[in-house]
Scaffold this motif. Structure first.
Motif, mmCIF file in Angstrom:
data_model
loop_
_atom_site.group_PDB
_atom_site.id
_atom_site.type_symbol
_atom_site.label_atom_id
_atom_site.label_comp_id
_atom_site.label_asym_id
_atom_site.label_seq_id
_atom_site.Cartn_x
_atom_site.Cartn_y
_atom_site.Cartn_z
ATOM 1 N N SER A 159 32.892 12.537 -28.786
ATOM 2 C CA SER A 159 31.818 13.082 -29.557
ATOM 3 C C SER A 159 30.593 12.362 -29.379
ATOM 4 C CB SER A 159 31.772 12.783 -31.223
ATOM 5 O OG SER A 159 31.578 11.482 -31.554
ATOM 6 N N GLY A 160 29.209 12.855 -29.535
ATOM 7 C CA GLY A 160 28.257 12.328 -28.886
ATOM 8 C C GLY A 160 27.816 10.627 -29.200
ATOM 9 N N GLY A 161 27.941 10.668 -30.422
ATOM 10 C CA GLY A 161 27.508 9.365 -30.990
ATOM 11 C C GLY A 161 28.690 8.466 -30.259
ATOM 12 N N HIS A 176 22.184 22.725 -28.874
ATOM 13 C CA HIS A 176 23.356 21.731 -29.001
ATOM 14 C C HIS A 176 22.733 20.358 -28.765
ATOM 15 C CE1 HIS A 176 26.700 24.810 -28.768
ATOM 16 N NE2 HIS A 176 25.738 25.520 -28.177
ATOM 17 N N GLN A 177 23.829 19.515 -29.241
ATOM 18 C CA GLN A 177 23.545 18.170 -29.169
ATOM 19 C C GLN A 177 23.140 17.472 -27.702
ATOM 20 O OE1 GLN A 177 26.995 15.756 -30.706
ATOM 21 N NE2 GLN A 177 25.952 13.906 -30.995
ATOM 22 N N GLU A 178 24.042 17.875 -26.916
ATOM 23 C CA GLU A 178 23.796 17.520 -25.357
ATOM 24 C C GLU A 178 22.611 18.730 -24.830
ATOM 25 O OE1 GLU A 178 24.141 14.727 -24.365
ATOM 26 O OE2 GLU A 178 25.721 14.060 -25.608
ATOM 27 N N LYS A 205 31.558 17.911 -36.376
ATOM 28 C CA LYS A 205 30.410 18.654 -36.533
ATOM 29 C C LYS A 205 30.023 19.518 -35.440
ATOM 30 C CE LYS A 205 27.856 15.154 -37.171
ATOM 31 N NZ LYS A 205 28.894 13.990 -37.068
ATOM 32 N N SER A 206 30.114 18.659 -34.148
ATOM 33 C CA SER A 206 29.826 19.645 -33.087
ATOM 34 C C SER A 206 30.937 20.530 -32.728
ATOM 35 C CB SER A 206 29.471 18.520 -31.745
ATOM 36 O OG SER A 206 28.164 17.666 -32.186
ATOM 37 N N THR A 207 31.990 20.259 -33.006
ATOM 38 C CA THR A 207 33.145 20.949 -32.755
ATOM 39 C C THR A 207 33.081 22.177 -33.447
ATOM 40 O OG1 THR A 207 34.535 19.118 -32.047
ATOM 41 C CG2 THR A 207 35.646 21.278 -32.482
ATOM 42 N N LEU A 250 20.946 23.558 -35.536
ATOM 43 C CA LEU A 250 20.220 22.615 -34.699
ATOM 44 C C LEU A 250 21.256 21.190 -34.889
ATOM 45 C CD1 LEU A 250 16.773 22.641 -36.403
ATOM 46 C CD2 LEU A 250 17.485 23.607 -34.049
ATOM 47 N N ASP A 251 21.817 20.791 -33.664
ATOM 48 C CA ASP A 251 22.943 19.851 -33.518
ATOM 49 C C ASP A 251 22.230 18.610 -33.298
ATOM 50 O OD1 ASP A 251 24.981 18.088 -33.634
ATOM 51 O OD2 ASP A 251 26.179 19.551 -32.344
ATOM 52 N N GLU A 252 21.705 17.585 -34.113
ATOM 53 C CA GLU A 252 21.098 16.432 -33.856
ATOM 54 C C GLU A 252 19.943 16.856 -33.226
ATOM 55 O OE1 GLU A 252 23.307 12.638 -33.179
ATOM 56 O OE2 GLU A 252 25.123 13.297 -33.942
ATOM 57 N N PRO A 253 19.018 17.540 -33.476
ATOM 58 C CA PRO A 253 17.844 17.733 -32.599
ATOM 59 C C PRO A 253 16.804 16.784 -32.800
ATOM 60 C CG PRO A 253 17.668 18.764 -34.947
ATOM 61 C CD PRO A 253 18.945 18.159 -34.821
HETATM 62 MG MG LIG Z 1 28.091 15.899 -32.551
#
Ligand SMILES: [Mg+2]
Ligand SMILES: Nc1ncnc2c1ncn2[C@@H]1O[C@H](COP(=O)(O)OP(=O)(O)OP(=O)(O)O)[C@@H](O)[C@H]1O
Lengths: 503, 346
Positions: A404-406, A87-89, A45-47, A166-169
């Motif tokens: 990835s973030g998770g 972004h997620q981060e 997703k983030s990619t 919105l990436d995991e806001p």
């Molecule tokens: Mg992500």
């Protein structure tokens, strides 16, 4: 929502050494819709988001914004075209003020100089849309990760024109903030803005989105109208298999035998002025204590006080009967504590080190520098956790910042589980973790407490706190206001205690 | 399809080699050496006379020894996110101490001379460590203090003169031979071997990288950042002292004004050419060593080709820029896309 297509992605592929992160992905976004982008940790997703906003150059495929090919544009050009991204981060600048961050690159000016007064008042107005009232002249890093996330959202919302991503806001937001964000999102979509929304909270997906697209292992699975895709179907599309319905509540332990359990840690009146009011706390072996409260209620503060990150100025702390003074986390760790912090980027991950090294680090530090774990031991520990926490990585020697973030979150959690603690403090342990792994983590926490570990859990997801805790301590305005145990523990009771505390 | 499945792994392997930390420094070294091979075939000649080897290559290694020792300590300090500007001055202090001990006939035993001089260097290094950890002073400022003051201290010891001496045992350090090679080469090899053993067989290397990569998270993990940093500055001091002793022994005199002057910059350059980031984190001693050899080969090449010494600095900086650009992924990416665009437009 109209049927006019605003953004189209066709045949996008992107590889990193050892992984094909995106494999021929297509996506279409309509004006005025909230489009949920779903997939497990490491699905891509983030990619995908970074490819279509120009942060990564894709190996193949095109991106069209209102019919115009924007595939080869730079991030700032794409932003000017009307796509704004959170972004997620949180990638704002920690040492600048909140207002500067919100207007970075587009500061209001008079005669070529930054117009601070206008900028600060505008920043306050932007934040007010999200119901956030903070001092905008303060450095961003002086605020919690949740506030920083809100600031990033505010910036994105303020810039957005045609497309907002919105990436995991909402990963570290509470109910109230999420509601606020949703009302802003609804207002934007009514004006025609298309929103891409990534989250692992299914109820949020069903509350706000119009359509849902699913990615799995870098492959595009499909796009569905929300009404046509019940939760179970969505989960099986995301994970490629079905999972058993919510963890059965029979695993909920009886708290009657609490008095028989041995006390592990006692905090009597420890506090720090201006940080957290004095609290009293008894932690038993084999017990899960939940800390509940709103954003900024002092949950993380308690954890940091217990773990020696911050030193109390009043009160006493006892571990197994003997008084302790933790002048640093190291001292706490030696007494059997472990603390998985909320801000994984700043306080958790050692970005350059490998997945393996990150997992064994706390255990190694506990053993001391001269008793090095052998390569074989390291590998075994890392592999065990990669398996049990379902960490997606192509290689255990991959730098953890490339996960990835998770999956990064799972690595930090694994580090503390691997350190073999007696008292485990978890601050938002499942932040950004997908539903499959989420259940697994809850199961592991319950299992550990059965084995006699004392555990303290902080989670903004009330449901999670209620589900796994034997006792819940409710906090408000940096004060301990109530303690619930046994049958008293329910979401309704926690919420009403918070509300009553206001009186 | 079939060609695909064959070519992909090879691509992977090639790019793995190319992204390996040793690749670019080694490539640069190979380039330098082949330049010498073409312009001066005698460059590679090695002669064996009276049980000792002679030749340009041996000369390069011998001359590189002091900076190699400095760069060893510097790599570790930089890996923790710090920097040590005072190593040149510590060289001077160690040299002055040994010369003073010998010329004033305070002690005569070689081992005592070494122990006292290196002990003083250790103290100097720990002083830096103290400023950085206990007082929280920025490393660049903290070590600047000793960089300036240290040379003064050395001048006080030598009374501002070049203090010459003669001591049979001590002269061996910079001038002796072992297995037909200059002793300094063995000293460097032993020091690097010892360091590698200590860093990679224990968890020290991991802790150093962790502190340099994320100091806050390392603190949360229970790593004793301050103790590790303090020790690393101490090690850097001892390594600098040893380098100072080699040079002092070589010229049989302590020149407090000039010994090790500007060599902290050579050490930092070698570390950076070796691919250890100045921001700290991952480090590699072997690539640092390659960096040191590149720098010395460059200097020797310029000298043997009759270029005036003044050019050394300019050529050095040009080479550094090239190596750094090649190592930057961003730059390689841009060159690649530039190249591809060129292809497309053809
Ligand atoms: Mg992500
Ligand atoms: N910079 C990078 N270098 C190497 N691999 C990467 C990089 N960024 C992402 N990956 C890999 O690509 C895959 C997809 O990652 P991505 O961040 O897109 O997942 P995601 O769907 O956003 O997951 P999450 O829900 O955990 O945020 C993962 O396997 C990840 O390890």
């Amino acid at each position: 929502m109209s049927d006019v297509e605003i953004l189209a992605v066709t045949g996008l592929s992107k590889s990193f050494p050892g992984v094909k992160a995106l494999n021929d992905v297509s996506l279409s976004l309509r004006e005025g819709e909230v489009h949920a982008l779903m997939g497990g940790n490491g699905a891509g997703k983030s990619t995908l988001i970074k490819c279509l906003t120009g942060f990564y150059s894709s190996d193949s495929g095109k991106v069209f914004l209102a019919g115009k090919d924007i595939s080869s544009l730079k991030p700032d050009q794409i932003q000017t075209c009307g796509i704004s991204t959170v972004h997620q981060e949180v990638n704002l600048i920690p040492t600048l003020s909140v207002a500067e961050n919100i207007f970075l690159g587009r500061q209001p000016k008079i005669r070529g100089r930054i117009d601070w007064k206008t900028m600060n008042s505008k920043a306050r107005a932007v934040l007010a849309r999200l119901n956030l009232d903070i001092d905008v002249t303060q450095m961003l890093s002086s605020y919690s990760i949740a506030i920083q996330q809100m600031v990033a959202i505010a910036r994105g919302v303020d810039m957005s024109a045609r497309v907002l991503i919105l990436d995991e806001p909402t990963s570290s937001l509470d109910l109230k903030e999420v509601e606020q964000l949703f009302s802003v999102m609804r207002r934007l979509t009514a004006e025609g803005t298309a929103i891409v929304f990534v989250t692992h909270f299914l109820d949020q997906v069903y509350a706000i989105s119009n359509r849902i697209s699913v990615l799995r292992n870098g492959h595009y699975i499909g796009t569905y109208e929300k009404a046509d895709l019940p939760q179970n179907a969505l989960i099986s599309k995301m994970l490629g298999k079905t999972i058993s319905d919510k963890t059965d509540s029979s695993t909920k332990k009886q708290s009657q035998d609490q008095d028989e359990k041995e006390v592990y840690l006692t905090a009597s009146g420890i506090g720090k002025s201006g940080y957290i009011e004095p609290i009293d706390l008894k932690v038993h072996q084999g017990e899960v204590i939940g800390l509940a409260g709103l954003l900024g209620s002092g949950r993380s503060e308690i954890a940091k006080l217990l773990f020696g990150v911050v030193q109390p100025d009043t009160g006493r702390l006892y571990v197994q009967g003997t008084e302790q003074l933790f002048s640093s986390p190291r001292k706490a760790i030696q007494q059997g504590l472990a603390f998985c912090p909320e801000d994984r980027k700043k306080e958790g991950l050692i970005g350059e080190l490998s997945v393996k090294e990150n997992i064994i680090l706390a255990l190694q530090a506990k053993r001391g520098w001269y008793r090095a774990l052998t390569g074989v031991q390291q590998e075994k520990i890392a592999k065990d956790f990669i398996k049990s926490l379902k960490i997606v990585t192509s290689d255990l020697n991959k730098p953890v910042k490339e996960l990835s973030g998770g999956n990064q979150q799972k690595v930090v959690l694994a580090r503390w589980l691997a350190s073999a603690p007696s008292f485990l403090i978890l601050d938002e342990p499942t932040r950004g973790v997908d539903i499959g792994a989420h259940q697994e983590i809850v199961r592991i926490i319950k299992g550990l407490s059965k084995q006699g570990l004392a555990i303290m859990v902080i989670a903004s997801e009330l449901e999670e706190v209620v589900d796994i805790s034997d006792r819940v301590i409710v906090l408000k305005d940096r004060k301990q206001i109530k303690e619930l145990s046994g049958d008293e523990i329910s979401e309704a009771n926690v919420l009403s205690s918070i509300a009553e505390g206001a009186l | 399809m079939i060609t695909d499945s064959i070519s992909v792994p090879r691509e992977d392997r090639l790019s793995a080699i190319r992204t390996s930390k040793l690749f670019w420094p080694l490539a640069a070294l190979a380039l330098l050496l082949s330049f010498n091979l073409i312009t001066d075939p005698s460059f590679f000649a090695i002669e064996y006379k009276n049980g000792v080897f002679f030749g340009s290559l041996i000369d390069i290694l011998n001359r590189a020894a002091p900076v190699a020792l400095l760069a060893l300590g510097m790599t570790l300090v930089i890996a923790t996110g710090g920097i040590d500007l005072s190593v040149g001055s510590i060289m001077a202090i160690a040299g002055a101490t040994s010369a003073w001990l010998i010329s004033h006939e305070v002690v005569n035993s070689l081992w005592l001379i070494l122990a006292i001089s290196l002990g003083v260097s250790l103290l100097a290094g720990l002083w830096n460590g103290l400023l950085v950890t206990a007082l929280g002073i920025q490393p660049i400022i903290a070590t600047l203090i000793l960089m300036v003051a240290g040379r003064g201290i050395a001048q006080l010891i030598t009374n501002g003169q070049v203090l010459t001496f003669s001591h049979e045992g001590f002269e061996m350090i910079g001038g002796g031979a072992f297995l037909g090679l200059p002793l300094s080469i063995s000293i460097v090899i032993c020091s690097y071997a010892l360091a590698l053993l200590l860093l990679r067989k224990t968890a020290l290397g991991l802790f150093i990288e962790s502190i340099g990569s994320n100091p806050i998270a390392s603190h949360y993990t229970g790593i004793r950042s301050n103790l590790v940093k303090f020790s690393v500055y101490g090690v850097c001091g001892v390594a600098a002292g040893l380098a100072g002793l080699i040079l002092t022994s070589d010229i049989q005199g302590a020149d407090a004004n000039n010994v090790g002057l500007w060599s902290e910059l050579d050490a930092i350059l070698a570390v950076v050419i070796g691919g250890t980031a100045l921001t700290g984190g991952r480090f590699s001693l072997s690539t640092t060593l390659v960096g040191v050899v590149i720098l010395q080969t460059l200097t020797t090449t310029i000298l043997t080709h009759g270029l005036p010494v003044q050019y050394t600095l300019i050529v050095k900086s040009a080479v550094v820029i090239i190596v750094m650009l090649l190592m930057s992924a961003e730059f390689r990416h841009q060159m690649k896309s530039l190249f591809q665009r060129g292809q497309r437009s053809e």
